[in-house]
Design a protein around this motif. Structure first.
Motif, PDB file in Angstrom:
ATOM      1  N   TYR A  52       0.827  -1.216   0.000  1.00 15.12           N
ATOM      2  CA  TYR A  52       0.000   0.000   0.000  1.00 15.12           C
ATOM      3  C   TYR A  52       0.860   1.265   0.000  1.00 15.12           C
ATOM      4  O   TYR A  52       1.880   1.346   0.688  1.00 15.12           O
ATOM      5  N   GLU A  53       0.440   2.260  -0.788  1.00 16.04           N
ATOM      6  CA  GLU A  53       1.104   3.559  -0.796  1.00 16.04           C
ATOM      7  C   GLU A  53       0.215   4.561  -0.059  1.00 16.04           C
ATOM      8  O   GLU A  53      -0.922   4.796  -0.454  1.00 16.04           O
ATOM      9  N   GLY A  55      -1.422   7.973   1.420  1.00 20.10           N
ATOM     10  CA  GLY A  55      -1.733   9.283   0.873  1.00 20.10           C
ATOM     11  C   GLY A  55      -1.121  10.386   1.728  1.00 20.10           C
ATOM     12  O   GLY A  55      -0.465  10.125   2.747  1.00 20.10           O
ATOM     13  N   ASP A  76      -5.406  11.267   4.950  1.00 12.89           N
ATOM     14  CA  ASP A  76      -5.933  11.003   3.614  1.00 12.89           C
ATOM     15  C   ASP A  76      -7.206  10.160   3.778  1.00 12.89           C
ATOM     16  O   ASP A  76      -7.221   9.207   4.578  1.00 12.89           O
ATOM     17  N   THR A 472      -2.157  16.995  -4.005  1.00 12.40           N
ATOM     18  CA  THR A 472      -3.006  15.793  -3.980  1.00 12.40           C
ATOM     19  C   THR A 472      -4.439  16.097  -3.556  1.00 12.40           C
ATOM     20  O   THR A 472      -5.400  15.641  -4.191  1.00 12.40           O
ATOM     21  N   ARG A 476      -8.029  15.976  -6.001  1.00 12.79           N
ATOM     22  CA  ARG A 476      -9.278  15.251  -5.719  1.00 12.79           C
ATOM     23  C   ARG A 476     -10.476  16.203  -5.741  1.00 12.79           C
ATOM     24  O   ARG A 476     -11.549  15.844  -6.229  1.00 12.79           O
ATOM     25  N   ASP A 499      -3.360   9.267 -12.651  1.00 10.75           N
ATOM     26  CA  ASP A 499      -2.686   9.374 -11.356  1.00 10.75           C
ATOM     27  C   ASP A 499      -2.401   8.014 -10.719  1.00 10.75           C
ATOM     28  O   ASP A 499      -1.546   7.891  -9.856  1.00 10.75           O
ATOM     29  N   SER A 501      -4.109   6.343  -8.582  1.00  9.02           N
ATOM     30  CA  SER A 501      -4.504   6.265  -7.178  1.00  9.02           C
ATOM     31  C   SER A 501      -5.853   5.573  -7.063  1.00  9.02           C
ATOM     32  O   SER A 501      -6.778   5.868  -7.840  1.00  9.02           O
ATOM     33  N   ASN A 504      -8.477   8.233  -6.316  1.00  3.25           N
ATOM     34  CA  ASN A 504      -8.785   9.044  -7.500  1.00  3.25           C
ATOM     35  C   ASN A 504      -9.587   8.249  -8.520  1.00  3.25           C
ATOM     36  O   ASN A 504     -10.521   8.779  -9.144  1.00  3.25           O
ATOM     37  N   ASP A 505      -9.228   6.988  -8.713  1.00  3.60           N
ATOM     38  CA  ASP A 505      -9.979   6.146  -9.661  1.00  3.60           C
ATOM     39  C   ASP A 505     -11.438   6.030  -9.243  1.00  3.60           C
ATOM     40  O   ASP A 505     -12.345   6.082 -10.098  1.00  3.60           O
TER      41      ASP A 505
END
Length: 513
Positions: A52-53, A55, A76, A472, A476, A499, A501, A504-505
């Protein structure tokens, strides 16, 4: 490792109802995900937490009163959904290691998810803490009151990690939490976020060893988060307890006791103090009458909404504008205004949606800044009950942004600007547009969200080329605001956002819908 679908769904419902914190406006992203709940849950449950990245979180200076403050963090939104789901799924592993509720010692944030989407047992609270302190003090000659200095910001990550291991958290879940904390504190090994509801249980977990140490030494005490009361029968013993606590906190976690708040009370004096903490303590007769109405109308749940239309004529008179303004004025006249009480009162006025305090709050905004988040929540709550000119009110709110005090703190500005996205009748589109280019990223986000609420698609079209340069949180907000563009134009623009993310998707899916 992946999270259970039930935990994710519960987490989203919790955040929708209670927001991500008590200090910030609820991120609009959460409402968007809730509108496509099934798609959002299905997407999130496929996330491998090991890869996991995280936010970007946001950190603000938030006032407690006129001169003191705390640092608060807004996670996030996706990080918050996952953290809340983790706590929901594994919180019992922490709670089961804590001293049982039945021992009447630990009163802060007892983990017990409720049917109303709240995380903690509502019957074990601040009031119960003081009730039990009063009850116990009658059996002793002295009570020692201590407060841990800057508690949440001083918690060692190493301690959190050890406690998660002892609580038998799965290794990947433990790593996910620790990496989240590290990303928020920028690799400084101290501090957990102040604000998110789900982090309270982590703070409680960090004190399990302290609680156990006190109990093993046979010390009788009560604790609510960082407030600790220890009972004894001798003044010298009370002094010894202060030194013992200082040593325990230092050796366990390098925490320190706040000197200014440390006090040894005689039993009668402490009982009176407890009684004082338990009382509503209205500042005048007008506030006492309001409390009487609130008690009568919300006997089952003291925080449930009360319809203004359901009140009798005599009850409505209790909320008369002159009376409300007198109450608020009396609070502000005090040498050291009780902002804890003021915030509580504003939340009760929000509960009823009575508009009597609107003008006072706007005209005295500089004096009320420690309660600015509650003021904004109140202004949204009055809704159709406010019969004044909303746009004129919006102009007044916008003009507050030029106040030297408001301009000195980004949190103040962000909170006020968020009103234009939350209440579209405040419509001041030209003023919002005129300040966009000169505003910092935090405020640009709020203006973009206002563009969505006020259907400012024609202006938004002019900003499409600047999308990649946004931070970021503003990106959004821009995706959300594209909902105000014509369908084909919106889809064409969103199809070219790459992006990568998950959040975001999902927002792009929502905007295309």
């Amino acid at each position: 490792m992946k999270l259970d679908e039930k935990s994710i769904r519960w987490s989203l419902n919790h955040l929708i109802k209670y927001g991500d914190t008590d200090l910030f406006p609820k991120p609009v992203e959460l409402d968007c995900l809730y509108e496509i709940e099934n798609e959002a849950v299905n997407k999130i449950k496929e996330i491998d937490l090991g890869n996991y990245e995280y936010g970007a979180s946001r950190r603000f200076i938030v006032p407690k009163d006129e001169l003191s403050y705390r640092t608060a963090t807004q996670l996030d939104p996706l990080d918050n959904i996952i953290l809340t789901a983790v706590i929901y799924e594994y919180g019992n592993l922490i709670e089961n290691r804590r001293i049982p509720i039945s021992e009447d010692k630990i009163f802060g944030y007892r983990f017990q998810p409720q049917g109303d989407w709240s995380l903690y047992n509502p019957n074990v609270s601040w009031l119960e803490f003081w009730k039990n302190c009063k009850k116990k003090s009658s059996n002793y000659k002295y009570a020692v009151y201590l407060d841990i200095a800057d508690f949440y910001n001083q918690i060692y990550h190493h301690n959190i990690e050890n406690q998660l291991i002892q609580s038998c958290f799965p290794n990947q879940i433990k790593k996910w939490i620790m990496n989240l904390l590290e990303s928020i504190t920028v690799k400084v090994s101290r501090g957990i976020p102040v604000g998110p509801h789900s982090t309270h249980i982590l703070g409680e977990m960090s004190l399990i060893s302290v609680d156990n140490s006190l109990s093993m030494k046979g010390i009788d005490y009560c604790r609510y988060v960082d407030d600790i009361v220890i009972f004894c029968d001798d003044y010298t013993q009370g002094r010894v307890i202060v030194y013992q606590m200082a040593e325990i906190l230092d050796k366990q976690q390098r925490l320190i006791v706040q000197k200014q708040k440390t006090k040894i009370y005689e039993s009668e004096e402490f009982e009176a103090h407890c009684q004082n903490m338990l009382q509503d303590r209205p500042i005048n007769d007008f506030e006492e009458e309001i409390l009487t109405v609130l008690r009568a109308r919300s006997s089952q749940n003291p925080y449930s909404p009360i319809s203004l239309n359901a009140l009798s004529l005599d009850e409505v008179k209790v909320f008369d504008k002159n009376r409300i303004e007198t109450i608020l004025s009396d609070y502000l006249k005090e040498r050291e205004p009780n902002f804890t009480r003021l915030r509580w009162l504003l939340r009760r006025l929000s509960q009823v949606g009575v508009p009597s305090a609107v003008d006072f709050c706007i005209n005295h905004a500089d004096e009320l800044t420690p309660a600015i988040s509650d003021i904004c929540h109140y202004l949204v709550s009055v809704n159709n009950n406010y019969t004044g000119d909303w746009k004129n009110l919006g102009t007044k709110i916008f003009n507050l942004l030029n106040s030297d005090l408001i301009k000195s703190n980004e949190y103040f500005q962000m909170t006020l600007l968020s009103l234009f996205a939350r209440k579209r009748l405040l419509n001041n589109s030209s003023s919002l547009i005129s300040t966009y280019q000169s505003s910092p990223p935090t405020l640009r986000r709020e203006i973009l969200l206002s563009a969505y609420a006020l259907n400012m698609g024609d202006w938004l079209r002019e900003l499409k080329e600047s999308y990649q340069g946004l931070d970021t949180w503003s990106k959004r907000a821009f995706i959300i605001a594209t909902k105000s563009l014509p369908v084909e134009e919106r889809r064409f623009f969103l199809d070219h956002i790459k992006d990568g993310s998950v959040l975001n998707d999902l927002l792009i899916k929502w905007s295309k819908t």
